[in-house]
Design a protein around this motif. Sequence first.
Motif, PDB file in Angstrom:
ATOM      1  N   ASN A   1       0.781  -1.191  -0.015  1.00 28.08           N
ATOM      2  CA  ASN A   1       0.103   0.215  -0.103  1.00 28.08           C
ATOM      3  C   ASN A   1       0.897   1.333  -0.010  1.00 28.08           C
ATOM      4  O   ASN A   1       1.692   1.480   0.830  1.00 28.08           O
ATOM      5  CB  ASN A   1      -0.883   0.148   1.367  1.00 28.08           C
ATOM      6  N   HIS A   2       0.682   2.249  -1.113  1.00 29.60           N
ATOM      7  CA  HIS A   2       1.778   3.412  -1.048  1.00 29.60           C
ATOM      8  C   HIS A   2       1.552   4.256   0.022  1.00 29.60           C
ATOM      9  O   HIS A   2       2.304   5.227   0.191  1.00 29.60           O
ATOM     10  CB  HIS A   2       1.472   3.881  -2.405  1.00 29.60           C
ATOM     11  N   ALA A   3       0.236   4.503   0.519  1.00 29.27           N
ATOM     12  CA  ALA A   3      -0.042   5.392   1.466  1.00 29.27           C
ATOM     13  C   ALA A   3       0.919   4.831   3.074  1.00 29.27           C
ATOM     14  O   ALA A   3       1.446   5.850   3.508  1.00 29.27           O
ATOM     15  CB  ALA A   3      -1.515   5.530   1.870  1.00 29.27           C
ATOM     16  N   THR A   4       0.809   3.790   3.224  1.00 29.09           N
ATOM     17  CA  THR A   4       1.447   3.338   4.595  1.00 29.09           C
ATOM     18  C   THR A   4       2.903   2.593   4.241  1.00 29.09           C
ATOM     19  O   THR A   4       3.631   2.631   5.269  1.00 29.09           O
ATOM     20  CB  THR A   4       0.549   2.169   5.149  1.00 29.09           C
ATOM     21  N   GLY A   5       3.181   2.145   3.298  1.00 32.12           N
ATOM     22  CA  GLY A   5       4.203   1.204   2.829  1.00 32.12           C
ATOM     23  C   GLY A   5       4.079  -0.083   3.397  1.00 32.12           C
ATOM     24  O   GLY A   5       5.074  -0.803   3.503  1.00 32.12           O
ATOM     25  N   SER A   6       3.038  -0.557   3.968  1.00 30.73           N
ATOM     26  CA  SER A   6       2.938  -1.635   4.536  1.00 30.73           C
ATOM     27  C   SER A   6       2.793  -2.859   3.255  1.00 30.73           C
ATOM     28  O   SER A   6       2.195  -2.842   2.444  1.00 30.73           O
ATOM     29  CB  SER A   6       1.738  -1.848   5.302  1.00 30.73           C
ATOM     30  N   ALA A   7       3.464  -3.879   3.372  1.00 32.53           N
ATOM     31  CA  ALA A   7       3.564  -5.173   2.449  1.00 32.53           C
ATOM     32  C   ALA A   7       3.130  -6.200   3.154  1.00 32.53           C
ATOM     33  O   ALA A   7       3.123  -6.732   4.180  1.00 32.53           O
ATOM     34  CB  ALA A   7       4.992  -5.468   2.203  1.00 32.53           C
TER      35      ALA A   7
END
Length: 504
Positions: free
Chosen positions: A211-217
């Motif tokens: 997710n580009h908003a949080t950087g969570s993979a």
Amino acid sequence: MILHFTLLIAVATSTIAANLPLTDGCSTRSLALPSWLIQDYITTGSRTSFRLLNRATGVSQDLVCQTTEGNGETTSCRAIGSSDARLVVSLQPVNSTASRVFVNETWQCDDVKPLTFAATGNGLLTSICAPGEICIAMIPPPTLIKGTLLSPFSITPAYGSGPTGHDNEGCASLSSTPTWELTASQIVRRTSYREDGSATVSGNAFVQVTNHATGSATGCLIQSFPPTLGPQVMDCQEQAPSRPRDKYRIKTEAWFDQADNFTLTLNETWYCDDVNPAAPIAFKGTSKVSLPLECQDFPQEGSKDLTVFCTGAGENNFIWNGTLISQELLPASASLRDPSPTADSCTVSSFLSPAWRIGNLAATTNLTGSIGSLTFQIELATGESPGMYPATVSQNWQMTGTEEDEKGGAEWYTCGFSEADWQPEHLTGCTFQFDPVMKTLSLNATWTCRDLDREHPIYFSGITNHTIPELTCEPAAEGSNETRCATTRGKAWTASMQSVDWHQ
């Protein structure tokens, strides 16, 4: 300091009493997150007013602060329409646009049992001033004031790290038009043919999306394709070094359809508080995309069987847009870094509803009732479900039938742990008393809790006396003088403690 309290929830007789269910209520919140929120902050001349919310009780009070003569620039505050001495608040200017607020409050909770709590805390308030010396909070309200619990014991709860990327710069703004990126993928599809010419299809699928908003993979997996075609549910887990038990977690749901152009459907919930830590937002987004996978066939020599291997993430990862379903401001008392004050907390459970979870008890006795061996498993009951690593207590005595060698009865014995040099996280020691005739087990145990504040652990000790449920006894072997008693294998019971001491 050593304090003692007798639990009202325990019964005086030796019966099993389940510990009270603990919820996210006044008592649990008082222990795990003593803190306040400041709202409606405004200053005009020498008068400052704001609303103070106690996050444990949910009670708000309107306060007004007036410069005190002879006390320099320190400003004392009082609750409007109240002279409650249990709340003490003051402001101390730091510069022309910032003041530090100090809070000291005592309150009572009655949700589990009557308990009095006291806490103190301070935080920085920054303001912006308009002509006429009217100042308001610079950061959008509310402002979080973290606290230290003073009573019934002294701890400063450790706040968590929060969900991945919640405070990334631009998290909230990027979430309005969510995008995801395919950072890894592997699809394997095998087609095998039977002698009658019919075919079976098997295989697995793995994708990792960011997710580009949080950087969570997040990694999503289908371990084995079912025989039917169509969208298949994937098992998704965030790809993080550790998964702390945060109250707010990123949740991802995914479906993959290999027959429909490798279509991936995502539903995801994530959180942002980069604009204001005291005003977190929950975002929900969705997307549906055909993944641009490259596939290679691997036929099996000598048969029609075929394995197809597909992948699509390389140096230039695939990025696609999604749709924002909703964005919701979390309740005013929410903070993404909050610890989760539930029954899973060692401290909360030990103080409010202490109990042991005991199971797999087995004992051998002789004709005189003397104990030859005793084994049982024990762990602190900190939730509705059993833990994964209970301690195993194991004792053996030689039974000769002579009075000198007889064990058991009214004597207390030190717990021997079967695992060498190992004890569970909380339990530090215990003694026990087992009566095979009356089928009772008594425990006097000590344990330590440091889950809320590792620097200031709390040391507990408690006693429980109870009748063992579903204990059956039968001859150990045909013609043997020994009797074997045991509880149902794999079935544990909860034994509340009649009294508990604690100290720091």
